[in-house]
Design an enzyme around this catalytic site. Structure first.
Site, mmCIF file in Angstrom:
data_model
loop_
_atom_site.group_PDB
_atom_site.id
_atom_site.type_symbol
_atom_site.label_atom_id
_atom_site.label_comp_id
_atom_site.label_asym_id
_atom_site.label_seq_id
_atom_site.Cartn_x
_atom_site.Cartn_y
_atom_site.Cartn_z
ATOM 1 N N SER A 1 0.837 -1.211 0.000
ATOM 2 C CA SER A 1 0.000 0.000 0.000
ATOM 3 C C SER A 1 0.867 1.254 0.000
ATOM 4 O O SER A 1 0.511 2.256 -0.623
ATOM 5 C CB SER A 1 -0.993 -0.014 1.170
ATOM 6 O OG SER A 1 -0.343 0.056 2.408
ATOM 7 N N ASP A 2 2.009 1.212 0.664
ATOM 8 C CA ASP A 2 2.938 2.342 0.558
ATOM 9 C C ASP A 2 3.455 2.500 -0.875
ATOM 10 O O ASP A 2 3.572 3.614 -1.385
ATOM 11 C CB ASP A 2 4.127 2.122 1.491
ATOM 12 C CG ASP A 2 3.753 2.199 2.951
ATOM 13 O OD1 ASP A 2 3.661 3.315 3.472
ATOM 14 O OD2 ASP A 2 3.546 1.144 3.575
#
Lengths: 393, 393
Positions: free
Chosen positions: A172-173
């Site tokens: 997700s980063d």
């Protein structure tokens, strides 16, 4: 050495980033030729303490900080605040991933920065975004994956003993960083070559980034109430495609899910009668009989080491790959031929393996896109304070 | 209705895409305001036959094709080839994801297109890239995930009965599409506002895109021989962070892995003695005793429904999220407040739920970024042939 012909040469970017999402966004911009100044606290980005080290230097940072200039500033110190504002006045864009409100609290919010430079494009990355009821909740990458719907799907159906695994990377980063990179460049194109106008403030969240990849699940749920469930290594709507166990304990991923490929696959595993079976003639029939097909394929893969099974299927033009670990990647002849994996000289830790930038531009060799490796914190203080601010040391 | 102030307004993009990666790249550009013309075969992009339908129309395509113009061309027909060349002459960029060599074989390779328009930026997406020994192998997204190293890591350690699951989404296609979008805009910025020069040819592969996210694994392997192994829902280097079973059969993801958060977490689950235990005082000690910590946390989560456990942890300022499915996403008040999930009128299938564009630009509401929903194949033939080519019907 001549500068390679990189597309973002001349674009000046400030990074007020730490850990993964913000720094990954600017690393992508730096790989494409932007002049990125990473602003770190005097003690350095805390990511420098993650993972293994060599001679005291973090090995991931060789990649994570590559092609960037590093300066150290104490953002609560008035002299360094003035430096940051002066640098913002000269930058095209700034990427930050503090918690929402932090920059405002220390007097360096977007309004202050855009007063110095109305053309500044500012990308803000956070867990939940710059507004909304969850804005101030602490967010970690894992939470972005959970709330964005990815963790629910990354699982074997009905599995109750073991938790659904993470991807194994900070996905997700990474996604948020990629969206930040593309939206920063887009805003710069619009300002400099499109409709014009002042800078922009861009709001990227980890959860939005993950939700953006939910394919057709939202309209499907809204129209029919159907909730997509995890399907393990299979794809629920097409068959056979799955991951199968091999004799050496490794796994083989096989995509045999088109009419033509299916027939080649059945021939390759010695089950031509299944290729001729009218029940298996189309995808709908194969989905209805997927357990029988998976059992037939696994019965064959269990008799062979994964590499050997893969070679047989590839010779039959059936897409297949064993699950590569990092050694398989490092040693693969295709990755070596294309410099997807390359050996780079890092002055801090010696020769190391780097992945290529994931975009190749004609006339630029992948190796030329790594202009230098991740520097020590503050390595470019003197250079940047002179070049950007005219300070003489 | 006034056009929202979108950054890529004025950028003209042709898509010769099908399935996921190419069309996703141009959808992101279209969301940011580019004028994207999707060129489809007369029978339409085969992705239109994937997933569920409403009134005969594919529901995913409402999102996957949004903000695009659709024209149908037979690329083997000389009249339509001439149309495509004339459109290429007027475009800023073109995105294609045919198998390597296909466009050259039908006489529409990059050399031909750039002869029409030397400024054209061309992004080519493929499984393995435009060169190298595997170039011509058939590639599917699953293979990109397997060979790029993601599938090996997305698993529970030592799991032997069930295969490592896929992410549940076409992640390698998505990543390649995102890299294509950002490199296209970067090439346009360089051409139009940076160093100048002619168009570019960009080479993006699914496998390179996945390998780009291997964090520090390559330098670590090269220096020490260490091969990163799957770690399930945990992160091997920090603790406690994992996914825990709840009383209602759901899973709760908890990130309790900082000194401060860890102490709050232990208090919240009624185990303050673990917070005070000197063995657990720092991350190193917690990693060494991770099984004891995971058992303590799971012992507590098993007594509560996931939502209730999450509420308690959040009140204690411990990052936590149950694994959202698509209904949880659709109903979440934060996503509703931010229009991350929004109701959109689709003239083909009625009101549907769409995810917001994953980048928000100040002054542009997320709803205004959906200018229209995915059109029928060829819906814009007359309009595009007139506006781009001056043809009168």
């Amino acid at each position: 050495m001549a500068e390679p012909r990189l597309p973002l040469a001349g674009l000046k970017v400030l990074e007020l980033g730490h850990y993964i999402a913000g720094p990954f966004a600017t690393r992508l911009l730096a790989d494409m030729g932007a002049e990125v100044v990473k602003v770190e606290p005097p003690e350095g980005d805390p990511i420098r303490h993650w993972g293994s080290k060599q001679d005291g230097h973090p090995v991931w940072f060789s990649i994570h900080g590559r092609n960037k200039l590093s300066v150290t500033l104490d953002l609560k110190n008035p002299r360094d605040q003035a430096r940051l504002k002066a640098m913002a006045a000269r930058a095209d864009a700034l990427v930050e991933n503090f918690r929402p409100g932090y920059l405002e609290r220390i007097g360096l919010g977007p309004a202050v920065l855009q007063k110095e430079n109305p053309r500044l494009v500012i990308a803000r990355i956070s867990g939940y975004g710059q507004d909304g009821p969850y804005r101030d909740k602490p967010a970690f990458g894992a939470i972005g994956e959970a709330m964005g719907g990815l963790r629910h799907l990354t699982a074997n159906p009905g599995q109750t003993e073991l938790p659904p695994p993470r991807c194994g990377i900070s996905i997700s980063d990474d996604l948020a960083g990629m969206y930040a990179a593309m939206s920063v460049v887009s805003a710069c194109w619009g300002r400099d070559a499109g409709a014009g106008g002042p800078g922009r403030i861009i709001d990227i969240s980890l959860v939005d980034s993950v939700v953006s990849l939910t394919e057709g699940m939202l309209p499907e749920y809204g129209l029919t109430g159907k909730i997509r469930q995890p399907a393990g290594a299979a794809i629920p709507t097409t068959a056979p495609t799955n991951t199968y166990p091999c004799a050496d304990g490794k796994w083989l991923c096989v995509a045999g899910n088109s009419d033509l490929i299916f027939r080649r696959l059945m021939a390759a595993i010695g089950r031509p009668e299944l290729a001729a079976d009218p029940r298996m003639a189309d995808n709908g029939g194969r989905c209805a009989n997927v357990e029988e097909l998976d059992a037939a394929i696994a019965g064959w893969t269990r008799t062979l080491p994964a590499k050997e099974a893969q070679d047989i299927l590839e010779a039959a033009e059936v897409p297949a790959s064993r699950l590569y670990d990092i050694r398989d990647i490092a040693e693969d002849p295709h990755f070596q031929a294309r410099d997807t994996v390359m050996r780079v000289d890092d002055p801090l830790i010696g020769p190391v393996l780097h992945p290529a930038a994931p975009f190749r531009f004609d006339g630029v060799a992948p190796k030329d896109m790594v202009r230098w490796t991740g520097p020590a914190a503050g390595a470019h203080n003197a250079q940047v304070f002179k070049d950007w601010l005219g300070e003489e040391q």
